[in-house]
Design a protein around this motif. Structure first.
Motif, short mmCIF file in Angstrom:
data_model
loop_
_atom_site.label_atom_id
_atom_site.label_comp_id
_atom_site.label_asym_id
_atom_site.label_seq_id
_atom_site.Cartn_x
_atom_site.Cartn_y
_atom_site.Cartn_z
N TYR A 91 0.80 -1.21 0.00
CA TYR A 91 0.00 0.00 0.00
C TYR A 91 0.84 1.27 0.00
CZ TYR A 91 -3.40 -3.53 1.25
OH TYR A 91 -4.19 -4.66 1.24
N LEU A 92 2.14 1.11 -0.25
CA LEU A 92 3.02 2.27 -0.31
C LEU A 92 2.89 2.96 -1.66
CD1 LEU A 92 6.25 0.81 1.35
CD2 LEU A 92 4.51 2.25 2.40
N VAL A 93 2.73 4.26 -1.62
CA VAL A 93 2.65 5.06 -2.84
C VAL A 93 4.06 5.30 -3.37
CG1 VAL A 93 1.92 7.26 -3.84
CG2 VAL A 93 0.56 6.21 -2.01
N GLU A 94 4.34 4.82 -4.56
CA GLU A 94 5.68 4.95 -5.11
C GLU A 94 5.96 6.38 -5.57
OE1 GLU A 94 6.74 2.18 -8.11
OE2 GLU A 94 6.18 0.42 -6.93
N PHE A 95 7.22 6.79 -5.43
CA PHE A 95 7.66 8.03 -6.06
C PHE A 95 7.42 7.87 -7.56
CE2 PHE A 95 10.80 10.89 -7.95
CZ PHE A 95 10.67 12.02 -7.16
N PRO A 96 6.79 8.84 -8.22
CA PRO A 96 6.43 8.67 -9.63
C PRO A 96 7.63 8.31 -10.50
CG PRO A 96 5.36 10.61 -8.73
CD PRO A 96 6.33 10.14 -7.69
N GLN A 97 7.42 7.41 -11.43
CA GLN A 97 8.48 7.00 -12.34
C GLN A 97 8.98 8.20 -13.12
OE1 GLN A 97 10.00 4.10 -12.78
NE2 GLN A 97 8.78 2.86 -11.39
N VAL A 98 10.28 8.38 -13.11
CA VAL A 98 10.89 9.48 -13.86
C VAL A 98 12.02 8.90 -14.71
CG1 VAL A 98 12.46 10.07 -11.94
CG2 VAL A 98 11.93 11.79 -13.69
N THR A 99 12.13 9.35 -15.94
CA THR A 99 13.15 8.83 -16.84
C THR A 99 14.37 9.75 -16.86
OG1 THR A 99 12.32 10.06 -18.76
CG2 THR A 99 11.33 7.89 -18.31
N ALA A 100 15.47 9.21 -17.37
CA ALA A 100 16.69 10.00 -17.49
C ALA A 100 16.45 11.22 -18.39
CB ALA A 100 17.82 9.13 -18.05
N LYS A 101 15.63 11.02 -19.43
CA LYS A 101 15.35 12.13 -20.34
C LYS A 101 14.57 13.23 -19.63
CE LYS A 101 13.56 13.02 -24.99
NZ LYS A 101 12.93 12.42 -26.19
N GLN A 102 13.61 12.84 -18.79
CA GLN A 102 12.85 13.83 -18.03
C GLN A 102 13.74 14.59 -17.07
OE1 GLN A 102 9.87 10.91 -16.67
NE2 GLN A 102 8.28 12.36 -17.33
#
Length: 217
Positions: free
Chosen positions: A82-93
């Motif tokens: 039930y842990l909210v993950e840190f939003p996926q971020v890409t190297a390009k972002q």
């Protein structure tokens, strides 16, 4: 199954309260004192989530019945889905967040467990800069600044734990009206050298968001 509802810093609060109650069970004999500690620790957990549905509230309130080490371990493990993950971020972002750094060195994002991340940060030793990425109001924010280890222990402004610190000094993006071209304002604070440990300990995001707002506005 409930959808994720616990952010990393909130999970850290739960872990802290678990530790407090475990210690009380080992050291306190007076049942009235023990009951007071149990009530206080449970209240701090439940207060983190004032608007959750009943099924989630019932999960949190099971804290009051925990007794053994195994009970506490199971309680914490049951929250992991039930842990909210840190939003996926890409190297390009990330590169777009720091457009002036053409040779930006980005950490290996694939090895990061985003469930236990409140903020991302890493240090480029070659430039003595720290880069920080945070998700605020639906957007990724990038902050960079000078990184100066102190070789001393004191309290981190983010997690409020006594750890080895570095001074992180960023240039505010806000400029007063009619300021000269040479004007700049540095915003500095002392934070943990080890951001992984800081993320494991941070239990309140107020100081982090205030710092970011000061830099970007």
């Amino acid at each position: 199954m409930c959808k994720p509802f616990i952010r990393n810093h909130q999970y850290n609060v739960i872990k802290k309260q678990v530790g407090i109650l475990q210690n009380a069970l080992r050291t306190i004999v007076d049942p009235k004192v023990l009951e007071s500690v149990r009530y206080g620790t449970e209240s701090k957990i439940v207060e983190l989530f004032p608007d959750v549905p009943d099924i989630q509230k019932q999960m949190l309130e099971r804290f009051s019945s925990l007794e053994t080490v195994e009970d506490f371990q199971k309680y914490l493990r049951e929250f992991e889905p039930y842990l909210v993950e840190f939003p996926q971020v890409t190297a390009k972002q990330i590169q777009k967040l720091f457009p002036k750094n053409k040779k930006l060195k980005i950490p290996d994002l694939s090895v990061i467990d985003n469930r236990y991340v409140t903020y991302l940060s890493w240090v480029d030793i070659s430039t003595n800069k720290l880069f920080m990425v945070y998700h605020l109001n639906g957007h990724f924010i990038g902050i960079e600044g000078k990184y100066t280890p102190t070789n001393k222990k004191s309290f981190c402004f983010l997690c409020n734990r006594c750890e080895e610190l570095a001074l992180f000094s960023a240039i505010s993006q806000k400029r007063p009206a009619n300021s000269s071209p040479d004007y700049y304002k540095a915003v500095g604070n002392y934070l943990c050298v080890n951001s992984h440990e800081c993320n494991k300990n941070i239990s309140d995001i107020t100081s982090l968001e205030k710092f970011i707002e000061t830099v970007i506005r």
